[in-house]
Motif scaffolding. Structure first.
Motif, PDB file in Angstrom:
ATOM      1  N   ALA A   1       0.827  -1.202   0.000  1.00 49.56           N
ATOM      2  CA  ALA A   1       0.000   0.000   0.000  1.00 49.56           C
ATOM      3  C   ALA A   1       0.866   1.257   0.000  1.00 49.56           C
ATOM      4  CB  ALA A   1      -0.913  -0.003   1.226  1.00 49.56           C
ATOM      5  N   LEU A   2       0.582   2.199  -0.909  1.00 45.08           N
ATOM      6  CA  LEU A   2       1.253   3.496  -0.977  1.00 45.08           C
ATOM      7  C   LEU A   2       0.286   4.542  -0.433  1.00 45.08           C
ATOM      8  CD1 LEU A   2       3.715   5.169  -1.874  1.00 45.08           C
ATOM      9  CD2 LEU A   2       2.629   5.381  -4.134  1.00 45.08           C
ATOM     10  N   ILE A   3       0.653   5.165   0.699  1.00 43.14           N
ATOM     11  CA  ILE A   3      -0.276   6.001   1.455  1.00 43.14           C
ATOM     12  C   ILE A   3       0.311   7.393   1.659  1.00 43.14           C
ATOM     13  CG2 ILE A   3      -1.711   6.103   3.531  1.00 43.14           C
ATOM     14  CD1 ILE A   3      -0.898   3.145   4.038  1.00 43.14           C
ATOM     15  N   GLN A   4      -0.535   8.385   1.504  1.00 35.90           N
ATOM     16  CA  GLN A   4      -0.128   9.762   1.738  1.00 35.90           C
ATOM     17  C   GLN A   4      -0.075  10.066   3.236  1.00 35.90           C
ATOM     18  OE1 GLN A   4      -1.616  13.265  -0.685  1.00 35.90           O
ATOM     19  NE2 GLN A   4      -2.859  13.566   1.152  1.00 35.90           N
ATOM     20  N   ARG A   5       0.942  10.836   3.648  1.00 33.18           N
ATOM     21  CA  ARG A   5       1.020  11.302   5.039  1.00 33.18           C
ATOM     22  C   ARG A   5      -0.070  12.344   5.294  1.00 33.18           C
ATOM     23  NH1 ARG A   5       5.791  15.226   7.396  1.00 33.18           N
ATOM     24  NH2 ARG A   5       4.879  15.532   9.479  1.00 33.18           N
ATOM     25  N   GLY A   6      -0.621  12.335   6.514  1.00 33.65           N
ATOM     26  CA  GLY A   6      -1.560  13.380   6.895  1.00 33.65           C
ATOM     27  C   GLY A   6      -2.770  12.884   7.648  1.00 33.65           C
ATOM     28  N   THR A   7      -3.373  13.761   8.431  1.00 38.51           N
ATOM     29  CA  THR A   7      -4.643  13.603   9.149  1.00 38.51           C
ATOM     30  C   THR A   7      -4.573  12.672  10.348  1.00 38.51           C
ATOM     31  OG1 THR A   7      -5.878  14.069   7.123  1.00 38.51           O
ATOM     32  CG2 THR A   7      -7.105  13.097   8.962  1.00 38.51           C
ATOM     33  N   CYS A   8      -4.028  11.467  10.178  1.00 38.17           N
ATOM     34  CA  CYS A   8      -4.004  10.493  11.276  1.00 38.17           C
ATOM     35  C   CYS A   8      -2.588   9.953  11.454  1.00 38.17           C
ATOM     36  CB  CYS A   8      -4.989   9.358  11.018  1.00 38.17           C
ATOM     37  SG  CYS A   8      -4.633   8.366   9.548  1.00 38.17           S
ATOM     38  N   PRO A   9      -2.302   9.334  12.600  1.00 41.44           N
ATOM     39  CA  PRO A   9      -0.959   8.813  12.866  1.00 41.44           C
ATOM     40  C   PRO A   9      -0.535   7.708  11.899  1.00 41.44           C
ATOM     41  CG  PRO A   9      -2.209   9.022  14.915  1.00 41.44           C
ATOM     42  CD  PRO A   9      -3.183   9.241  13.783  1.00 41.44           C
ATOM     43  N   PHE A  10       0.776   7.546  11.770  1.00 43.05           N
ATOM     44  CA  PHE A  10       1.325   6.486  10.926  1.00 43.05           C
ATOM     45  C   PHE A  10       0.857   5.111  11.400  1.00 43.05           C
ATOM     46  CE2 PHE A  10       4.971   9.663  10.885  1.00 43.05           C
ATOM     47  CZ  PHE A  10       4.537  10.281   9.725  1.00 43.05           C
ATOM     48  N   GLY A  11       0.736   4.939  12.695  1.00 39.33           N
ATOM     49  CA  GLY A  11       0.286   3.656  13.235  1.00 39.33           C
ATOM     50  C   GLY A  11      -1.113   3.304  12.785  1.00 39.33           C
ATOM     51  N   THR A  12      -1.977   4.320  12.667  1.00 36.36           N
ATOM     52  CA  THR A  12      -3.341   4.089  12.183  1.00 36.36           C
ATOM     53  C   THR A  12      -3.325   3.633  10.732  1.00 36.36           C
ATOM     54  OG1 THR A  12      -4.223   5.758  13.704  1.00 36.36           O
ATOM     55  CG2 THR A  12      -5.582   5.180  11.789  1.00 36.36           C
ATOM     56  N   LYS A  13      -2.498   4.278   9.913  1.00 35.94           N
ATOM     57  CA  LYS A  13      -2.398   3.906   8.500  1.00 35.94           C
ATOM     58  C   LYS A  13      -1.894   2.473   8.342  1.00 35.94           C
ATOM     59  CE  LYS A  13      -1.198   8.704   7.347  1.00 35.94           C
ATOM     60  NZ  LYS A  13      -2.317   9.189   6.537  1.00 35.94           N
ATOM     61  N   SER A  14      -0.856   2.126   9.129  1.00 35.06           N
ATOM     62  CA  SER A  14      -0.295   0.782   9.039  1.00 35.06           C
ATOM     63  C   SER A  14      -1.324  -0.269   9.443  1.00 35.06           C
ATOM     64  CB  SER A  14       0.947   0.682   9.937  1.00 35.06           C
ATOM     65  OG  SER A  14       1.538  -0.600   9.850  1.00 35.06           O
ATOM     66  N   ALA A  15      -2.070   0.012  10.517  1.00 38.52           N
ATOM     67  CA  ALA A  15      -3.078  -0.950  10.985  1.00 38.52           C
ATOM     68  C   ALA A  15      -4.204  -1.115   9.971  1.00 38.52           C
ATOM     69  CB  ALA A  15      -3.632  -0.504  12.328  1.00 38.52           C
ATOM     70  N   LEU A  16      -4.645  -0.029   9.362  1.00 36.92           N
ATOM     71  CA  LEU A  16      -5.707  -0.120   8.359  1.00 36.92           C
ATOM     72  C   LEU A  16      -5.226  -0.882   7.125  1.00 36.92           C
ATOM     73  CD1 LEU A  16      -7.267   3.453   8.634  1.00 36.92           C
ATOM     74  CD2 LEU A  16      -8.386   1.291   9.212  1.00 36.92           C
ATOM     75  N   ALA A  17      -3.962  -0.656   6.752  1.00 30.21           N
ATOM     76  CA  ALA A  17      -3.397  -1.417   5.627  1.00 30.21           C
ATOM     77  C   ALA A  17      -3.363  -2.906   5.964  1.00 30.21           C
ATOM     78  CB  ALA A  17      -1.999  -0.909   5.302  1.00 30.21           C
ATOM     79  N   GLY A  18      -2.969  -3.217   7.202  1.00 28.18           N
ATOM     80  CA  GLY A  18      -2.939  -4.610   7.619  1.00 28.18           C
ATOM     81  C   GLY A  18      -4.315  -5.248   7.612  1.00 28.18           C
ATOM     82  N   LYS A  19      -5.313  -4.516   8.097  1.00 29.54           N
ATOM     83  CA  LYS A  19      -6.680  -5.032   8.108  1.00 29.54           C
ATOM     84  C   LYS A  19      -7.203  -5.259   6.693  1.00 29.54           C
ATOM     85  CE  LYS A  19      -8.110  -2.920  12.502  1.00 29.54           C
ATOM     86  NZ  LYS A  19      -9.002  -1.919  13.145  1.00 29.54           N
ATOM     87  N   ALA A  20      -6.701  -4.459   5.745  1.00 28.75           N
ATOM     88  CA  ALA A  20      -7.124  -4.601   4.349  1.00 28.75           C
ATOM     89  C   ALA A  20      -6.358  -5.708   3.626  1.00 28.75           C
ATOM     90  CB  ALA A  20      -6.944  -3.271   3.620  1.00 28.75           C
ATOM     91  N   GLY A  21      -5.423  -6.355   4.330  1.00 31.41           N
ATOM     92  CA  GLY A  21      -4.705  -7.488   3.734  1.00 31.41           C
ATOM     93  C   GLY A  21      -3.406  -7.132   3.059  1.00 31.41           C
ATOM     94  N   ALA A  22      -2.893  -5.889   3.274  1.00 29.15           N
ATOM     95  CA  ALA A  22      -1.642  -5.494   2.632  1.00 29.15           C
ATOM     96  C   ALA A  22      -0.463  -6.291   3.178  1.00 29.15           C
ATOM     97  CB  ALA A  22      -1.403  -4.003   2.833  1.00 29.15           C
ATOM     98  N   LEU A  23       0.539  -6.508   2.352  1.00 30.34           N
ATOM     99  CA  LEU A  23       1.760  -7.179   2.757  1.00 30.34           C
ATOM    100  C   LEU A  23       2.716  -6.219   3.462  1.00 30.34           C
ATOM    101  CD1 LEU A  23       2.434  -9.128  -0.562  1.00 30.34           C
ATOM    102  CD2 LEU A  23       1.411 -10.049   1.542  1.00 30.34           C
ATOM    103  N   ALA A  24       2.639  -4.953   3.083  1.00 27.65           N
ATOM    104  CA  ALA A  24       3.493  -3.912   3.649  1.00 27.65           C
ATOM    105  C   ALA A  24       2.855  -2.570   3.313  1.00 27.65           C
ATOM    106  CB  ALA A  24       4.910  -3.986   3.095  1.00 27.65           C
ATOM    107  N   ALA A  25       3.346  -1.516   3.955  1.00 27.45           N
ATOM    108  CA  ALA A  25       2.828  -0.169   3.693  1.00 27.45           C
ATOM    109  C   ALA A  25       3.987   0.789   3.496  1.00 27.45           C
ATOM    110  CB  ALA A  25       1.950   0.294   4.853  1.00 27.45           C
ATOM    111  N   VAL A  26       3.785   1.747   2.592  1.00 29.62           N
ATOM    112  CA  VAL A  26       4.766   2.797   2.339  1.00 29.62           C
ATOM    113  C   VAL A  26       4.045   4.129   2.483  1.00 29.62           C
ATOM    114  CG1 VAL A  26       6.390   3.787   0.691  1.00 29.62           C
ATOM    115  CG2 VAL A  26       5.971   1.310   0.700  1.00 29.62           C
ATOM    116  N   VAL A  27       4.485   4.959   3.431  1.00 25.70           N
ATOM    117  CA  VAL A  27       3.899   6.278   3.636  1.00 25.70           C
ATOM    118  C   VAL A  27       4.828   7.309   3.005  1.00 25.70           C
ATOM    119  CG1 VAL A  27       3.046   7.952   5.312  1.00 25.70           C
ATOM    120  CG2 VAL A  27       2.873   5.496   5.804  1.00 25.70           C
ATOM    121  N   TYR A  28       4.278   8.163   2.144  1.00 25.92           N
ATOM    122  CA  TYR A  28       5.124   9.170   1.516  1.00 25.92           C
ATOM    123  C   TYR A  28       4.844  10.544   2.117  1.00 25.92           C
ATOM    124  CZ  TYR A  28       1.115  10.326  -1.561  1.00 25.92           C
ATOM    125  OH  TYR A  28      -0.115  10.688  -2.061  1.00 25.92           O
ATOM    126  N   ASN A  29       5.904  11.336   2.192  1.00 28.30           N
ATOM    127  CA  ASN A  29       5.835  12.642   2.823  1.00 28.30           C
ATOM    128  C   ASN A  29       5.027  13.620   1.975  1.00 28.30           C
ATOM    129  OD1 ASN A  29       6.330  14.568   4.752  1.00 28.30           O
ATOM    130  ND2 ASN A  29       8.563  14.455   4.614  1.00 28.30           N
TER     131      ASN A  29
END
Length: 502
Positions: A171-199
């Motif tokens: 998952a390629l995710i934009q930074r902003g609004t919520c913590p990085f931990g929230t993005k990683s957990a949502l990616a995991g719940k969606a079945g992603a293998l890994a997550a990449v947050v871009y600045n």
């Protein structure tokens, strides 16, 4: 003495929720205590010397070398032999002062992470800015994972932002609004293998996932410049086969705060100050925050020669580098009554950066608990009286004051700079090198004894001593505490400790 400390830690570990295991040293006749002179700023400042501070720094580096067996280099990260020996050194030094202080070991649950190796390949290239997030879990079985890169909608802060094809993808995710931990957990719940947050700002992105979640996946940060070509290709329908790999551990341990409070002085009106006892895993942490740790220890030793009107409470926090764990825990355990006894909290973190500036947290009463601005002005007035320049820096949640101001306790502090770049104006004000970090060894192996500017350290240690003596004598003119209401200005801070959280 070492066995006394280790026994106390063992007892605390047996019941992590226990708050206090006091040590009362040998009894000293009351009349011997009352004959001590009342502390004065001039007297205790004169007790401070760079020679004594340097001696303590050399001892602390030897302690950090105990971490070599496990980490292959000196470190005092929580859970290491180097950190346990640091706690022993602090405790033993304080206990040797007799009954001047009541000592408390406060053991609490903590989380520590270590990333050994990582690699991210998107299409045929590996982004130059790639960094593994702090407290990231490893990829599955600590092996590379393979899947297409998928662009996540919006800021990736809602489950609906993750399309169905996120499963078995990166998952390629934009930074902003919520913590990085929230993005990683949502990616995991969606079945992603890994997550990449871009600045979304300039530069690379180094952050932390914070409190571990079973839904977190291996997570990286990259710059916006590196992300833009991939975003453009994905929006045009191009498939970008990718791979990710992280070898890391995240584990829960018990670690310990040490608190020392004067037996003399008004216990309902305490001046409190703290620094963190741990380093990052990457190095010995002699400036960060050995200088704060040792400054407090030296002042605590010198203060024992004097009487005080208000109680003085020193704190050595554990787990600051993992996200202010020790200070947050301490404040969370205070009852409203105990909270109100703390008239102010002063944070001392990194006092001897080699390319230093004399930095004062810009803590105003408008955005922080009343009294924060009065503390800020005490530092300013002292620097001005010495004919020294100073500069204001953001009061943004990067150090252990954060839990205090969120819970209604006025706070502030001074520092000498970390990874920030010294400007031409600051070079004119403080000397040093323009365009370089204030501490080029920040969070690195080279943060040893030689990394400390002894001149700046002695100046700041005297200012710390001045702050202690001032409030140990009187809180006249300082705002009274009226409540424990949290501070709204701190609630959405980008930092909670040394790393970005969102």
């Amino acid at each position: 003495m070492r066995q006394r400390f280790l026994n106390a830690v063992f007892l605390s570990c047996a019941t992590v929720s226990a708050l206090q295991i006091p040590f009362l040293g040998p009894l000293i006749p009351q009349n011997a205590i009352t004959k001590k002179p009342l502390v004065s700023s001039e007297a205790i400042q004169a007790d401070i010397s760079s020679k004594a501070l340097l001696k303590r720094a050399k001892e602390l580096f030897k302690i950090a070398e105990l971490g070599i067996d496990e980490y292959n280099h000196p470190t005092r990260v929580i859970g290491s032999k180097g950190h346990l020996a640091t706690l022993d050194y602090i405790y033993s030094t304080l206990a040797s002062l007799g009954s001047y202080y009541t000592l408390t070991n406060q053991t609490f649950p903590a989380v520590v992470g270590n990333t050994f190796e990582y690699r991210l390949v998107l299409g045929a290239t590996s982004p130059n800015s790639t960094q593994a997030m702090s407290l990231t879990p490893p990829t599955a079985d600590k092996e590379p994972v393979f899947g297409p890169l998928v662009l996540i909608a919006n800021d990736g802060c809602d489950a609906s932002d993750y399309p169905a094809n996120t499963t078995n993808a990166i998952a390629l995710i934009q930074r902003g609004t919520c913590p990085f931990g929230t993005k990683s957990a949502l990616a995991g719940k969606a079945g992603a293998l890994a997550a990449v947050v871009y600045n979304t700002a300039e530069g690379s992105l180094s952050g932390t996932l914070g409190t571990p979640s079973k839904h977190h996946v291996a997570t990286f940060g990259i710059s916006r410049a590196d992300a833009l070509p991939y975003m453009s290709s994905l929006q045009n329908g191009t498939v970008i086969d990718s791979s990710a790999y992280i070898d890391a551990i995240v584990q829960r341990i018990a670690t310990t705060n040490i608190i020392a409070q004067t037996t003399a002085g008004d216990a309902a009106n305490c001046v409190m100050l703290g620094g963190h006892s741990d380093s990052v895993a990457e190095g010995p942490g002699i400036n960060d925050d050995g200088t704060g740790t040792l400054t407090l220890l030296e002042i605590a030793a010198q203060l024992a020669k004097y009487d005080v009107r208000n109680c003085v409470r020193f704190a050595w926090w554990a787990g600051e580098e993992e996200g202010l764990l020790g200070s947050d825990y301490y404040v969370s355990q205070l009852s409203a009554r105990e909270n109100l006894k703390i008239r102010l909290f002063m944070d001392y973190d990194m006092l001897a950066s080699p390319n230093f500036a004399y930095q004062v947290y810009n803590a105003t009463n408008a955005r922080n608990p009343a009294g924060s601005e009065q503390l800020r002005d005490l530092y300013v007035e002292w620097y001005a009286a010495q004919g020294l320049n100073y500069t204001f820096i953001a009061f943004d949640g990067r150090s252990d004051y954060d839990g205090f101001i969120r819970n209604g306790i006025p706070g502030g502090g001074i520092a000498t700079g970390a990874e920030g770049v010294k400007t031409a104006e600051e070079k004119d004000m403080f000397g040093g090198s323009e365009g370089e970090w204030f501490d080029p060894c920040y969070h690195q192996l080279c943060d040893g004894v030689e990394n400390c500017n002894l001149g700046a350290w002695e100046v700041n240690a005297r200012l710390v001593a001045h702050s202690v003596a001032t409030y140990a004598r009187s809180f006249e003119g300082f705002p009274a505490r009226t409540g424990v209401k949290g501070n709204s200005a701190a609630e959405r801070a980008l930092y909670h400790g040394p790393k970005l959280v969102m």
